[in-house]
Scaffold this motif. Structure first.
Motif, short mmCIF file in Angstrom:
data_model
loop_
_atom_site.label_atom_id
_atom_site.label_comp_id
_atom_site.label_asym_id
_atom_site.label_seq_id
_atom_site.Cartn_x
_atom_site.Cartn_y
_atom_site.Cartn_z
N GLY A 1 4.36 12.47 -14.31
CA GLY A 1 3.62 11.83 -15.08
C GLY A 1 3.57 10.03 -14.59
O GLY A 1 3.44 9.43 -15.66
N LEU A 2 4.08 9.96 -13.40
CA LEU A 2 4.10 8.66 -12.96
C LEU A 2 3.05 8.45 -11.84
O LEU A 2 2.35 9.43 -11.59
CB LEU A 2 5.36 8.31 -12.66
N GLY A 3 3.17 7.11 -11.43
CA GLY A 3 2.35 6.99 -10.28
C GLY A 3 2.80 5.41 -9.69
O GLY A 3 3.84 5.05 -10.11
N GLN B 1 14.67 4.36 0.63
CA GLN B 1 15.84 4.67 1.80
C GLN B 1 15.76 5.56 2.58
O GLN B 1 15.91 5.59 3.64
CB GLN B 1 16.91 4.95 0.58
N SER B 2 15.08 6.64 2.18
CA SER B 2 14.73 7.73 3.11
C SER B 2 13.72 7.16 4.28
O SER B 2 14.08 7.47 5.16
CB SER B 2 14.00 8.89 2.26
N PHE C 1 4.24 6.60 1.28
CA PHE C 1 5.08 7.77 0.57
C PHE C 1 4.02 8.62 -0.08
O PHE C 1 3.00 8.45 -0.30
CB PHE C 1 5.64 6.72 -0.66
N ASP C 2 4.75 9.70 -0.42
CA ASP C 2 3.81 10.54 -1.38
C ASP C 2 3.95 10.74 -2.75
O ASP C 2 4.83 10.70 -3.45
CB ASP C 2 4.45 12.12 -1.03
N GLU C 3 2.83 10.32 -3.35
CA GLU C 3 2.71 10.37 -4.80
C GLU C 3 2.53 11.47 -5.61
O GLU C 3 2.88 11.58 -6.50
CB GLU C 3 1.55 9.39 -4.92
N ASP C 4 2.59 12.47 -4.92
CA ASP C 4 2.56 13.93 -5.75
C ASP C 4 3.69 14.05 -6.68
O ASP C 4 3.81 14.54 -7.70
CB ASP C 4 2.50 15.06 -4.70
N GLU D 1 0.91 -1.21 0.08
CA GLU D 1 0.02 -0.10 -0.06
C GLU D 1 1.01 1.16 -0.10
O GLU D 1 1.02 1.75 0.82
CB GLU D 1 -0.89 0.09 1.13
N PRO D 2 1.47 1.59 -1.07
CA PRO D 2 2.51 2.63 -1.08
C PRO D 2 2.09 3.84 -0.68
O PRO D 2 2.83 4.83 -0.03
CB PRO D 2 3.16 2.52 -2.56
#
Length: 103
Positions: A38-40, A51-52, A29-32, A24-25
């Protein structure tokens, strides 16, 4: 699918967390920043983001991701200079079936 390789890959707590994060990324993680390019998350999550979040050295994270990929649990895609990882749901389903029927 090599069940022993999968068991070994999942035996490490950090690698197991990576698999949980990638399930469940959007929860982790922030998808913005992906959308701006232009990715998702369908493409996967960038190694740098993993890593972060993990707080581990980049070389350690890369090695852990490679172990999961070698076990068939992850797929990767390189876009430009970045590599994105996503779960290999087919292998995960095969492993779940193996556990259900063999153990």
């Amino acid at each position: 699918m090599d069940p022993l390789a999968v068991h070994k890959a999942l035996a490490n707590p950090a690698r197991l967390r990576f698999m949980q994060w990638l399930k469940e990324p959007a929860e982790y993680f922030d998808e913005d920043s992906y959308r701006q390019q232009g990715l998702g998350f369908h493409i996967g999550v960038c190694v740098g983001d993993i890593q972060s979040r993990a707080g581990l050295a980049q070389s350690v994270v890369s090695g852990y991701l490679q172990t999961l990929k070698d076990a068939g649990l992850l797929e990767s895609e390189r876009i430009g200079k970045w590599t994105y990882y996503r779960r290999n749901e087919r292998t995960i389903a095969e492993f779940a079936e193996h556990v259900r029927t063999e153990l």
